[in-house]
Design a protein around this motif. Structure first.
Motif, PDB file in Angstrom:
ATOM      1  N   GLU A 153       1.071  -1.137   0.010  1.00 30.74           N
ATOM      2  CA  GLU A 153       0.145  -0.140   0.116  1.00 30.74           C
ATOM      3  C   GLU A 153       0.982   1.308   0.005  1.00 30.74           C
ATOM      4  N   ARG A 154       0.276   2.340  -0.785  1.00 35.23           N
ATOM      5  CA  ARG A 154       1.012   3.608  -0.293  1.00 35.23           C
ATOM      6  C   ARG A 154       0.157   4.545  -0.101  1.00 35.23           C
ATOM      7  N   ARG A 155       0.575   5.529   0.316  1.00 35.30           N
ATOM      8  CA  ARG A 155      -0.237   6.867   0.902  1.00 35.30           C
ATOM      9  C   ARG A 155       0.469   8.107   0.484  1.00 35.30           C
ATOM     10  N   GLY A 156      -0.189   9.100   0.315  1.00 38.03           N
ATOM     11  CA  GLY A 156       0.410  10.300   0.200  1.00 38.03           C
ATOM     12  C   GLY A 156      -0.698  11.690   0.208  1.00 38.03           C
ATOM     13  N   ILE A 157       0.195  12.773  -0.003  1.00 32.75           N
ATOM     14  CA  ILE A 157      -0.899  14.049   0.037  1.00 32.75           C
ATOM     15  C   ILE A 157      -0.557  14.696  -1.568  1.00 32.75           C
ATOM     16  N   GLY A 158      -1.537  14.623  -2.217  1.00 28.57           N
ATOM     17  CA  GLY A 158      -1.415  15.127  -3.888  1.00 28.57           C
ATOM     18  C   GLY A 158      -1.053  16.641  -3.567  1.00 28.57           C
ATOM     19  N   ARG A 159      -1.053  17.120  -5.039  1.00 26.83           N
ATOM     20  CA  ARG A 159      -0.788  18.576  -5.147  1.00 26.83           C
ATOM     21  C   ARG A 159      -1.841  19.639  -4.537  1.00 26.83           C
ATOM     22  N   THR A 160      -3.264  19.042  -4.378  1.00 25.85           N
ATOM     23  CA  THR A 160      -4.215  19.868  -4.224  1.00 25.85           C
ATOM     24  C   THR A 160      -4.426  19.727  -2.644  1.00 25.85           C
ATOM     25  N   GLY A 161      -3.522  18.972  -1.977  1.00 28.18           N
ATOM     26  CA  GLY A 161      -3.795  18.874  -0.499  1.00 28.18           C
ATOM     27  C   GLY A 161      -4.581  17.564  -0.190  1.00 28.18           C
ATOM     28  N   ARG A 162      -5.274  16.968  -1.134  1.00 30.49           N
ATOM     29  CA  ARG A 162      -5.868  15.799  -0.804  1.00 30.49           C
ATOM     30  C   ARG A 162      -5.137  14.684  -0.581  1.00 30.49           C
ATOM     31  N   GLU A 163      -5.673  13.788   0.367  1.00 28.18           N
ATOM     32  CA  GLU A 163      -4.936  12.304   0.772  1.00 28.18           C
ATOM     33  C   GLU A 163      -5.335  11.349  -0.476  1.00 28.18           C
ATOM     34  N   TRP A 164      -4.206  10.647  -0.823  1.00 31.73           N
ATOM     35  CA  TRP A 164      -4.386   9.566  -1.741  1.00 31.73           C
ATOM     36  C   TRP A 164      -4.080   8.342  -1.146  1.00 31.73           C
ATOM     37  N   HIS A 165      -4.570   7.207  -1.784  1.00 31.15           N
ATOM     38  CA  HIS A 165      -4.317   5.759  -1.038  1.00 31.15           C
ATOM     39  C   HIS A 165      -4.361   4.901  -2.241  1.00 31.15           C
ATOM     40  N   ARG A 166      -3.472   4.171  -2.423  1.00 31.47           N
ATOM     41  CA  ARG A 166      -3.369   3.258  -3.629  1.00 31.47           C
ATOM     42  C   ARG A 166      -2.650   1.905  -2.891  1.00 31.47           C
ATOM     43  N   LYS A 167      -3.290   0.697  -3.482  1.00 36.61           N
ATOM     44  CA  LYS A 167      -2.892  -0.694  -3.033  1.00 36.61           C
ATOM     45  C   LYS A 167      -2.503  -1.433  -4.206  1.00 36.61           C
ATOM     46  N   GLY A 168      -1.940  -2.509  -4.015  1.00 38.41           N
ATOM     47  CA  GLY A 168      -1.482  -3.077  -5.002  1.00 38.41           C
ATOM     48  C   GLY A 168      -0.872  -4.803  -4.504  1.00 38.41           C
ATOM     49  N   MET A 169      -0.714  -5.737  -5.451  1.00 39.85           N
ATOM     50  CA  MET A 169      -0.444  -6.910  -5.191  1.00 39.85           C
ATOM     51  C   MET A 169       0.590  -7.381  -6.457  1.00 39.85           C
TER      52      MET A 169
END
Length: 608
Positions: free
Chosen positions: A533-549
Motif C-alpha cells: 500500500e502507498r499513501r500520500g498527499i497530492g498537489r491539491t492537498g487531498r490524501e491519496w491511497h493506492r493498493k497493489g499486489m
C-alpha cells in the motif's frame, strides 16, 4: 581501467541482461530465491539499512572527491557538483566542457593541512556537511518504495558518521603511506599534470594544461599526498550504473567501490556499512574475487590485482581477501560464462531452480569465519518463505482458466500471464508533431481514422540508440516498433515508447498490426506473492491511497495496482500464497515488466 567503454554495435547482450556478482551469489545461495527475484522480478523488503549503506558510501566518496588545498572545511557541499555529463551518463570528454575545480583559486599554502591530524579534522567537517544530505536523500528514496519496511527513525546519525569517519581514516592510512614512500618519478608525474584515462574524481577534467594547480615544490606535502593517493570511485554526479566495468564479450559486469593505484599497485576495496556478521560476508569475498577476474579480463589478461580489501565500517576493520591466481581466474571466467549461458542467455523454468538452499555460513564481527549456526537455516530468513515450498509455502498448483464468480452470470475466462500483450508494430501517419526545447517530440498519430497520442518515455533504447529519428514532420508515415498501447477510462488511446520500443521510417521486416487489435480489458489468475500500500498527499492537498499486489504463476509474474476504493473487500482477505482472480483489469508495461491496473469496473476475487 576501472570503466569500460561499450561499443554499442558490438554489444549483443545489453545492459539489462548481463551477469553480475550479486546474481551469481544469489543463485549459488538458492536457485529458487534467484528465480523469484531475477526471473519473476519479485522485490525484497526494502529496509532502511539498505539505503543507509548507500548514503554512507556517498558521503565518503564526496569527501574523497574534494581537496583541502582547494576548499575550506566550511565550503558548500555543491562546490564540485557541477560536473559536465555526457549523453551516456558519464563525465564528459568534450574538451570544451567546463570543470568546477578549474574555476576555483587554490588556497594559500599556509591554509592547507600539514599533518594527518589536520587532514582528518578537515575531512570530518566535510563529512558533517555531506552526510545529512546523503541520508535525507536515502530516506526519501526508501519512503518511495512500495515494499518499504522498518522504521527510519531507528537510523542513528552518530553511528552513520562514525562509519564514515572509519572509512576516511582507512583512506588516511593510504595517504600517510603515500607521504612516506612516494618515489620521485610518481611525484613528478603528478606535479606535471599527468592523469589516468579514467582519473579519480576531483572536479578537474580528463586533461590538465601545464602543472597541477595544487602542486608545490620540494618534498611531497601532506596535502599533495591526499591528492595523489585519491582512489578511483564512481563520480557521484554520474548516472546510476553508467560507470561499470564490463567483460570484453559483454556478458558480465561489475561496479568497483574504490580502486587505489597511485603507486602502480592495484587495490580494489569494497565498502560495507556493516559489522560483517553473518552469512553475507561470504558473498563479499567471492564478489571481490570476481572483481579481480573482471579487472584481469578487461586489461587483456595482462594486469592483475595486487590487493583486495573489504572495509567493514561498522566494525572499524579492514579485511584482506586472498587474490585468485591466474589459473583460478581463468577457471572462474569459464564457470561464470557457463552460468551465464544457463540462466541469462535463456530464461530457465522454475523446475530448473529447485528450493534447495546452500547451508548458512558463519561469520563474526569483521567478517571472521566461524562455525555456522546450527539452529538456523537459510529459509528462516528468506522473504519468500510464505510462497516457497522450501519454507512454509507450496508449489504453484492452479491449473483452471475458467471460473464462476458469485454475482456474475457468465463464466470468467482468464489468460495466462505469459500471454498478456500490450506491444504492437504499427504503421501510422503523423497528425501533428511539436519539438519542445531539450525534450522529446510531442506527437499525435492516426491509422484508418483511429487516433492516438504518442508518449516518448525513453529517448534511448536499451542498446543506447535513439528511440526516434530526427526531423519528423506532419503527414509523414512512420512505423512504431514494439510500442505499448494503453487506453484511459474515456477509451482514448496512448502509444508509449519505452527502451524496448522504437519509431522508424522504414517498416521492413515488421509484422504490422492494427490499432483495432488492441484489447482494453483482461482477466488473470494466480498466487499472491505479496501486497503493498502507498499513501500520500497530492498537489491539491487531498490524501491519496493506492493498493497493489504482485501475483505469479509457475514462470511469470505481474504487478497490479489501483486506487484503494477500487479493490473491494476481498483484497484484505488475500494473503501471501493465496490464489486470486482479477477480472476486467487494464494493462501497461515498462521494458520487460507488464503491469496491471485495477479500475472502478474491475473485480478482485479470492479463489482459495
Amino acid at each position: 581501467m576501472p570503466v569500460s567503454d561499450v561499443v554499442l554495435e558490438d554489444d549483443s547482450v545489453g545492459p539489462y541482461d548481463r551477469l553480475s556478482s550479486s546474481q551469481v551469489n544469489t543463485y549459488r545461495s538458492c536457485k529458487r530465491m534467484w528465480f523469484y527475484e531475477k526471473v519473476l522480478k519479485l522485490k525484497i523488503l526494502q529496509i532502511p539499512v539498505l539505503y543507509v549503506g548507500r548514503a554512507v558510501e556517498e558521503a565518503i566518496c564526496r569527501t574523497l572527491k574534494e581537496s583541502p588545498s582547494l576548499m575550506l572545511k566550511t565550503a558548500s557541499e555543491l562546490t564540485l557538483s557541477n560536473i559536465p555529463i555526457d549523453e551516456n551518463g558519464k563525465p564528459s570528454r568534450d574538451p570544451s566542457a567546463k570543470w568546477p575545480a578549474n574555476r576555483i583559486i587554490p588556497l594559500p599554502i599556509d591554509k592547507r593541512p600539514t599533518s594527518i591530524a589536520e587532514l582528518e579534522n578537515w575531512a570530518l567537517a566535510r563529512l558533517e556537511i555531506h552526510l545529512p544530505t546523503a541520508l535525507e536523500n536515502a530516506r526519501k528514496d526508501w519512503a518511495r518504495q512500495e515494499r518499504k519496511s522498518g522504521d527510519w527513525s531507528e537510523v542513528k546519525y552518530d553511528y552513520c558518521l562514525e562509519m564514515c569517519l572509519n572509512g576516511i581514516r582507512f583512506h588516511l592510512d593510504e595517504v600517510n603511506h603515500c607521504y612516506n614512500t612516494i618515489d620521485d618519478a610518481t611525484l613528478t608525474d603528478w606535479r606535471e599534470g599527468k592523469r589516468h584515462h579514467w582519473p579519480a574524481p576531483d572536479g578537474y577534467g580528463y586533461h590538465l594544461v601545464g602543472k597541477h594547480s595544487l602542486s608545490v615544490t620540494g618534498p611531497v606535502s601532506i596535502a599533495e599526498a591526499w591528492e595523489i593517493a585519491r582512489p578511483w570511485f564512481v563520480e557521484p554526479e554520474s548516472e546510476n550504473f553508467s560507470m561499470n566495468a564490463i567483460h570484453p564479450d559483454y556478458w558480465f559486469q561489475g561496479e568497483y567501490d574504490i580502486v587505489y593505484r597511485w603507486d602502480g599497485n592495484i587495490k580494489i576495496v569494497d565498502i560495507k556499512a556493516s559489522k560483517g556478521i553473518g552469512d553475507r560476508s561470504g558473498d563479499y569475498v567471492s564478489q571481490l574475487q570476481m572483481y579481480a577476474m573482471l579487472w584481469w579480463v578487461t586489461h587483456e589478461k595482462q594486469e592483475t590485482i595486487n590487493d583486495l580489501e573489504i572495509w567493514y565500517l561498522g566494525a572499524n576493520v579492514k579485511k584482506s581477501v586472498p587474490n585468485p591466481s591466474i589459473n583460478e581466474m581463468s577457471e572462474m571466467e569459464s564457470e561464470l560464462n557457463q552460468l551465464y549461458n544457463e540462466i541469462k542467455l535463456e530464461k530457465p523454468s522454475i523446475e530448473k531452480c529447485p528450493a534447495s538452499p546452500m547451508p548458512l555460513r558463519g561469520f563474526s564481527e569483521g567478517g571472521v569465519s566461524i562455525t555456522a549456526p546450527e539452529d538456523m537455516v537459510r529459509c528462516d530468513r528468506c522473504d519468500w518463505q510464505s510462497i516457497c515450498p522450501g519454507g512454509g509455502g507450496n508449489e504453484y498448483s492452479l491449473i483452471e482458466n475458467e471460473f464462476y464468480i458469485p454475482g456474475l452470470v457468465s463464466q470468467v475466462n482468464t489468460v495466462d500471464i505469459k500471454d498478456l500483450n500490450v506491444r504492437f508494430n504499427l504503421a501510422v501517419e503523423i497528425d501533428s508533431i511539436i519539438y519542445p526545447d531539450d525534450k522529446t517530440p510531442e506527437m499525435k498519430v492516426s491509422q484508418n481514422n483511429n487516433h492516438a497520442r504518442v508518449d516518448i518515455l525513453a529517448s534511448k533504447s536499451q542498446s543506447g540508440k535513439s528511440t526516434y529519428p530526427q526531423s519528423l514532420t506532419k503527414g509523414q508515415k512512420v512505423y512504431l516498433k514494439n510500442v505499448i498501447v494503453t487506453s484511459n477510462f474515456k477509451g482514448e488511446l496512448t502509444i508509449k515508447v519505452d527502451p524496448l520500443a522504437e519509431i522508424l521510417v522504414s517498416g521492413v521486416g515488421l509484422n504490422l498490426q492494427s490499432l483495432l487489435d488492441f484489447r482494453a480489458r483482461w482477466n488473470i489468475a494466480g498466487m499472491v506473492a505479496y501486497k503493498y500500500e502507498r499513501r500520500g498527499i497530492g498537489r491539491t492537498g487531498r490524501e491519496w491511497h493506492r493498493k497493489g499486489m504482485v501475483i505469479l504463476n509457475k514462470n511469470n509474474s505481474i504487478k497490479v495496482s489501483g486506487w484503494a476504493n477500487d479493490w473491494g473487500h476481498q483484497y484484505e482477505m488475500a494473503e501471501e500464497g493465496s490464489y486470486v482472480l482479477l477480472a476486467n483489469i487494464e494493462l501497461d508495461a515498462w521494458a520487460n515488466q507488464i503491469n496491471g491496473q485495477i479500475g472502478r469496473n474491475s473485480r478482485a476475487h479470492l479463489l482459495r
